[in-house]
Design an enzyme around this catalytic site. Structure first.
Site, PDB file in Angstrom:
ATOM      1  N   TRP A  27       0.840  -1.209   0.000  1.00 52.21           N
ATOM      2  CA  TRP A  27       0.000   0.000   0.000  1.00 52.21           C
ATOM      3  C   TRP A  27       0.861   1.239   0.000  1.00 52.21           C
ATOM      4  O   TRP A  27       0.562   2.224  -0.697  1.00 52.21           O
ATOM      5  CB  TRP A  27      -0.956  -0.008   1.193  1.00 52.21           C
ATOM      6  CG  TRP A  27      -1.882  -1.174   1.153  1.00 52.21           C
ATOM      7  CD1 TRP A  27      -1.975  -2.188   2.075  1.00 52.21           C
ATOM      8  CD2 TRP A  27      -2.838  -1.504   0.128  1.00 52.21           C
ATOM      9  NE1 TRP A  27      -2.927  -3.094   1.686  1.00 52.21           N
ATOM     10  CE2 TRP A  27      -3.461  -2.703   0.510  1.00 52.21           C
ATOM     11  CE3 TRP A  27      -3.220  -0.884  -1.070  1.00 52.21           C
ATOM     12  CZ2 TRP A  27      -4.454  -3.312  -0.278  1.00 52.21           C
ATOM     13  CZ3 TRP A  27      -4.205  -1.485  -1.850  1.00 52.21           C
ATOM     14  CH2 TRP A  27      -4.811  -2.681  -1.443  1.00 52.21           C
ATOM     15  N   LYS A  41     -11.788  -1.846   7.019  1.00 55.39           N
ATOM     16  CA  LYS A  41     -10.864  -2.655   7.811  1.00 55.39           C
ATOM     17  C   LYS A  41     -11.171  -2.609   9.309  1.00 55.39           C
ATOM     18  O   LYS A  41     -10.874  -3.541  10.022  1.00 55.39           O
ATOM     19  CB  LYS A  41      -9.425  -2.225   7.573  1.00 55.39           C
ATOM     20  CG  LYS A  41      -9.021  -2.218   6.103  1.00 55.39           C
ATOM     21  CD  LYS A  41      -8.335  -3.483   5.657  1.00 55.39           C
ATOM     22  CE  LYS A  41      -8.189  -3.564   4.149  1.00 55.39           C
ATOM     23  NZ  LYS A  41      -7.414  -2.455   3.571  1.00 55.39           N
ATOM     24  N   ASP A  61      -1.487   6.664   6.392  1.00 55.01           N
ATOM     25  CA  ASP A  61      -2.522   5.717   5.971  1.00 55.01           C
ATOM     26  C   ASP A  61      -2.743   4.759   7.132  1.00 55.01           C
ATOM     27  O   ASP A  61      -1.916   3.907   7.413  1.00 55.01           O
ATOM     28  CB  ASP A  61      -2.038   4.965   4.713  1.00 55.01           C
ATOM     29  CG  ASP A  61      -3.018   3.887   4.256  1.00 55.01           C
ATOM     30  OD1 ASP A  61      -4.050   3.685   4.923  1.00 55.01           O
ATOM     31  OD2 ASP A  61      -2.739   3.246   3.220  1.00 55.01           O
TER      32      ASP A  61
HETATM   33  C1  LIG Z   1      -6.781  -2.068   2.275  1.00 57.68           C
HETATM   34  C2  LIG Z   1      -5.789  -0.994   2.341  1.00 57.68           C
HETATM   35  C3  LIG Z   1      -5.719   0.008   1.367  1.00 57.68           C
HETATM   36  C4  LIG Z   1      -6.625   0.033   0.153  1.00 57.68           C
HETATM   37  O1  LIG Z   1      -7.890   0.403   0.522  1.00 57.68           O
HETATM   38  P1  LIG Z   1      -9.048   0.645  -0.572  1.00 57.68           P
HETATM   39  O2  LIG Z   1     -10.128   1.262   0.257  1.00 57.68           O
HETATM   40  O3  LIG Z   1      -9.403  -0.697  -1.130  1.00 57.68           O
HETATM   41  O4  LIG Z   1      -8.529   1.547  -1.618  1.00 57.68           O
HETATM   42  C5  LIG Z   1      -4.790   1.008   1.528  1.00 57.68           C
HETATM   43  N1  LIG Z   1      -3.952   1.019   2.571  1.00 57.68           N
HETATM   44  C6  LIG Z   1      -3.977   0.062   3.529  1.00 57.68           C
HETATM   45  C7  LIG Z   1      -3.022   0.128   4.674  1.00 57.68           C
HETATM   46  C8  LIG Z   1      -4.904  -0.970   3.446  1.00 57.68           C
HETATM   47  O5  LIG Z   1      -4.935  -1.921   4.391  1.00 57.68           O
END
Ligand SMILES: *Cc1c(COP(=O)(O)O)cnc(C)c1O
Length: 357
Positions: free
Chosen positions: A102, A193, A169
């Site tokens: 990511w 998540k 993030d």
């Molecule tokens: C799942 C995830 C993403 C991607 O998320 P989307 O909503 O599918 O774009 C980005 N960063 C991290 C750390 C993730 O776990």
């Protein structure tokens, strides 16, 4: 009986969130209407949005500190480009820490906007650890990091002290542990998540860092537009936001982030102790960087795969298979996963051991 759900995302949410959101689809707030068929400008939905935005700041300890919470579309992946669009100056520069798939996805998008410095990367070691010795250029417009690497099972335990904005993030560990969130200037997280269904992304941004790029930003990608419009620039993803609100309410009622942190640490300690004790398994992440949310591990001898898979499936476990890029197993232990589910997994690992000796 409900499965013990270890899915990495979309993933487990509190049972009461499923029940209350199902009810709201049938009859929201006793309006004799579904939440899916009312205007997002109606008083009932505006209240949902306001409450959700306020509760985010309250739970993170960011009320009255110059932050705004937004519920946007496009997933965390859209933030990979909205961040540089809104924060990187024309001919500017940004600093990124590359700790996984990511993080490198975010770097790729930032490169479209200007000079992108990767301050450190653990890619050569297949992202099994978090790089710690790095220097962030003091003239960068911001520093970007990923607090928890969902795929590789590593988690940042500390963050650098910097004089430039820090962007993080937190998709896979937001609301899971106590941090001084005011050290971050922009936090983003896909809902799916630890907060709600897929379809909305939480962005928490300190207003004073915005408006400094000198570039024109298309409205839908402009954080300032979303702030002015109170997160309703266009029709927001009403259902994911409502379900996220229910999770936030559950979180508050359960004791907030400190209570979550305590149980999350207990769950992780239980599972990692078994990974380390059981001679059939090995954890894949460096011990000091192990994620409390996503534990990654492998069987030392792949010939036991079929037996182990049979055992955990029979125990009612779901979603334990590792990410396709890593293989092995991944146990995602988000806030809503009860300790009992981890006990069931540990029993399954022990059962494999006794079945072959
Ligand atoms: C799942 C995830 C993403 C991607 O998320 P989307 O909503 O599918 O774009 C980005 N960063 C991290 C750390 C993730 O776990």
């Amino acid at each position: 009986m409900k499965k013990h759900n270890y899915s990495a995302g979309p993933c487990i949410l509190p049972q009461e969130v499923f029940e209350k959101s199902a009810q709201a689809i049938l009859n929201f707030n006793n309006l004799d209407l579904s939440i899916l068929e009312i205007s997002h400008r109606s008083k009932d939905f505006v209240t949902v949005m306001e409450e959700a935005r306020a509760l985010v700041l309250e739970l993170l300890g960011l009320e009255g500190k110059g932050y705004q919470a937004l519920f946007l579309h496009g997933g965390a992946s859209l933030e990979f480009l909205m961040v540089p669009y809104n924060l990187m100056k024309d001919n500017g520069k940004a600093a990124y820490l590359d700790t996984g798939t990511w993080a490198s996805g975010a770097i790729k998008e930032a490169k479209y906007f200007g000079e992108t410095v990767t301050v450190a990367s653990s890619k050569a070691e297949n992202y099994t650890h978090i790089p710690k010795d790095f220097t962030v250029p003091s003239d960068a417009d911001y520093f970007h990091c990923t607090s928890n690497n969902t795929i590789f099972g590593t988690q940042m335990k500390s963050f650098p002290q910097l004089h430039i904005p820090i962007v993080c993030d937190m998709s896979s560990d937001i609301f899971s542990r106590s941090l001084d969130f005011s050290k971050f200037d922009l936090i983003y997280a896909g809902a799916q998540k630890n907060m709600g269904p897929a379809g909305t992304t939480l962005v928490v941004v300190k207003e004073e860092i915005l408006g400094k790029t000198g570039r024109h930003i298309p409205s839908m990608l402009d954080y300032q537009q979303h702030i002015i419009k109170e997160s309703m620039y266009n029709t927001p993803p009403v259902f994911p936001i409502y379900a996220s609100l229910l999770t936030l309410q559950w979180l508050k009622k359960s004791g907030g982030i400190p209570a979550m942190e305590k149980i999350n640490e207990a769950k992780a300690a239980l599972l990692y102790a078994e990974i380390d004790r059981n001679p059939l398994f090995t954890g894949t992440a460096a011990k000091e960087d192990r994620s409390v949310m996503n534990a990654t591990f492998v069987l030392n001898d792949e010939k036991h795969t079929e037996t182990f898979d049979k055992i955990w499936k029979a125990a009612g476990i779901s979603g334990l298979t590792g990410h396709r890029s890593v293989g092995g197993y991944r146990a995602s232990m988000y806030n809503a996963l009860p300790l009992e589910s981890v006990q069931v997994l540990v029993e399954a690992m022990k059962e494999l051991e006794s079945s072959i000796s």
